[in-house]
Write a protein that holds these residues in place. Structure first.
Motif, short mmCIF file in Angstrom:
data_model
loop_
_atom_site.label_atom_id
_atom_site.label_comp_id
_atom_site.label_asym_id
_atom_site.label_seq_id
_atom_site.Cartn_x
_atom_site.Cartn_y
_atom_site.Cartn_z
N GLY A 51 0.79 -1.23 0.00
CA GLY A 51 0.00 0.00 0.00
C GLY A 51 0.82 1.28 0.00
N GLN A 52 2.15 1.16 0.01
CA GLN A 52 3.00 2.35 0.00
C GLN A 52 3.42 2.76 -1.41
OE1 GLN A 52 3.44 4.06 2.86
NE2 GLN A 52 2.02 2.49 3.62
N ALA A 53 3.00 2.00 -2.41
CA ALA A 53 3.35 2.33 -3.80
C ALA A 53 2.06 2.29 -4.62
CB ALA A 53 4.39 1.36 -4.34
N LEU A 54 1.32 3.39 -4.60
CA LEU A 54 0.00 3.43 -5.24
C LEU A 54 0.01 4.37 -6.44
CD1 LEU A 54 -2.43 3.59 -2.18
CD2 LEU A 54 -1.68 1.59 -3.47
N GLU A 55 -0.85 4.06 -7.40
CA GLU A 55 -1.12 4.93 -8.54
C GLU A 55 -2.63 5.16 -8.63
OE1 GLU A 55 2.01 4.46 -12.17
OE2 GLU A 55 0.65 2.79 -11.86
N ALA A 56 -2.99 6.35 -9.03
CA ALA A 56 -4.40 6.67 -9.30
C ALA A 56 -4.65 6.47 -10.79
CB ALA A 56 -4.72 8.09 -8.87
N TYR A 57 -5.62 5.61 -11.11
CA TYR A 57 -6.01 5.36 -12.49
C TYR A 57 -7.24 6.22 -12.80
CZ TYR A 57 -2.95 1.28 -13.16
OH TYR A 57 -1.87 0.46 -13.31
N ASN B 193 3.08 10.84 -1.86
CA ASN B 193 2.72 10.79 -0.44
C ASN B 193 1.35 10.15 -0.31
OD1 ASN B 193 5.06 12.29 0.42
ND2 ASN B 193 4.08 14.11 -0.40
N VAL B 194 1.33 8.94 0.21
CA VAL B 194 0.08 8.18 0.30
C VAL B 194 -0.59 8.46 1.64
CG1 VAL B 194 -0.98 5.92 0.22
CG2 VAL B 194 1.05 6.40 -1.17
#
Length: 323
Positions: A167-173, A227-228
């Motif tokens: 969960g520390q490496a997220l992208e918004a699609y 920054n998540v």
């Protein structure tokens, strides 16, 4: 109450619903078949690389490895015998006690045994590697998802055991309509919004798809979240806003605008013919709503004195006193 109109930066934006996805998400499937004998982890548990997840019964594979090791031991004895036999033959052939053909036959038997030994050693190594597959381990660090198997279940190489998400490496699609795609470019700000519409994080566009989704006629845009926020989860839907550009414009409070028969009006304070100030009603064209303000597209200009309160008590040409 009055306020002097002055240009302010106005963002040209569009709101979308985005999906959060992890850059490091893994679906765990076994590389061996058999019955699950033990589950080492629980759903929601944080694991590191190499953490044991599931144990599959390795008895059949262990028996195959043991058989291969036994065959290897027997072949090693054959190799040792023919090595000694070859040395004896070579010593005897110089004394004329044996023929060269017998020596050649012994050397051929040695090479055959050595080849068979090499094949069995490779078979043992392969069996030991396959034996390791019966203990499924985490290929990456992350959080365990739902565990879809139970002790006693039979699994195959196509069975999904669980998932691991970081969960520390997220992208918004974000799916952007085709008519806005010409305005897309790398680096445009993408704002994440909470339930109240407040900006909680801003990240640039990091990817623009070269193809259009033929089913929705949209263009996929990704924004890497540097920054998540703690509450963000993989596969979560979230409100986002793309800021296309920032321009100078006028805004007026919602409370200073009245609507009559579909037309928007506001009042400005102007010097009267008899002195003092009078209210002048002006038709305006409003744009999007920014917080508690309307964007003014036309009808007002910078420097005018806008009446922002008490407009229900006045009409066009009514004398007013600014506070």
């Amino acid at each position: 109450t009055t306020a002097t109109l002055a240009p302010t930066p106005i963002d040209d934006t569009s709101d979308f619903i985005a999906t959060l996805r992890s850059l490091r998400s893994t679906t765990i499937q076994p590389e061996a078949e058999g019955l699950v004998t033990r589950i080492f982890v629980k759903a929601g548990q944080r694991v590191d690389v190499g953490t044991p997840l599931v144990q599959i019964n390795p008895a059949k594979q262990q028996a195959a490895v043991s058989s291969a090791e036994a065959n290897r031991a027997g072949t090693e004895a054959d190799v040792q015998y023919w090595r000694q036999q070859t040395k004896r033959m070579e010593a005897l052939v110089s004394a004329g006690a044996v023929s060269r053909a017998e020596v050649d036959q012994a050397q051929n038997s040695l090479r055959t045994a050595e080849s068979r030994l090499a094949a069995l050693e490779a078979q043992v190594r392969e069996g030991r590697v396959e034996l390791e597959y019966y203990r499924v381990v985490a290929p990456q660090a992350g959080t365990i998802g739902d565990i879809a198997v139970r002790v006693g279940d039979r699994v195959t190489t196509s069975t999904m055991i669980t998932t691991i998400d970081d969960g520390q490496a997220l992208e918004a699609y974000v799916q952007v309509p085709l008519d806005r795609s010409p305005q897309l470019r790398l680096g445009l700000p993408v704002q994440l919004l909470d339930d109240d519409g407040k900006v909680i994080a801003t990240n640039p566009i990091s990817f623009i798809a070269a193809r259009v989704d033929d089913g929705t006629q949209t263009v996929l845009v990704k924004s890497l979240l540097a920054n998540v926020p703690p509450a963000m989860r993989v596969q979560q839907f979230i409100r986002t806003r793309i800021v296309w550009r920032s321009v100078q414009g006028l805004t007026v409070p919602v409370t200073s605008v009245v609507r009559i028969n579909g037309q928007y009006f506001c009042f400005v304070a102007e010097p009267g013919a008899q002195g003092g100030l009078v209210a002048r009603q002006k038709p305006i064209e409003v744009g999007q709503l920014l917080g508690n303000d309307y964007v003014v597209r036309s009808g007002l200009k910078a420097g005018e004195t806008l009446i922002v309160s008490g407009i229900q008590k006045i009409g066009d040409g009514a004398p007013v006193r600014a506070e």
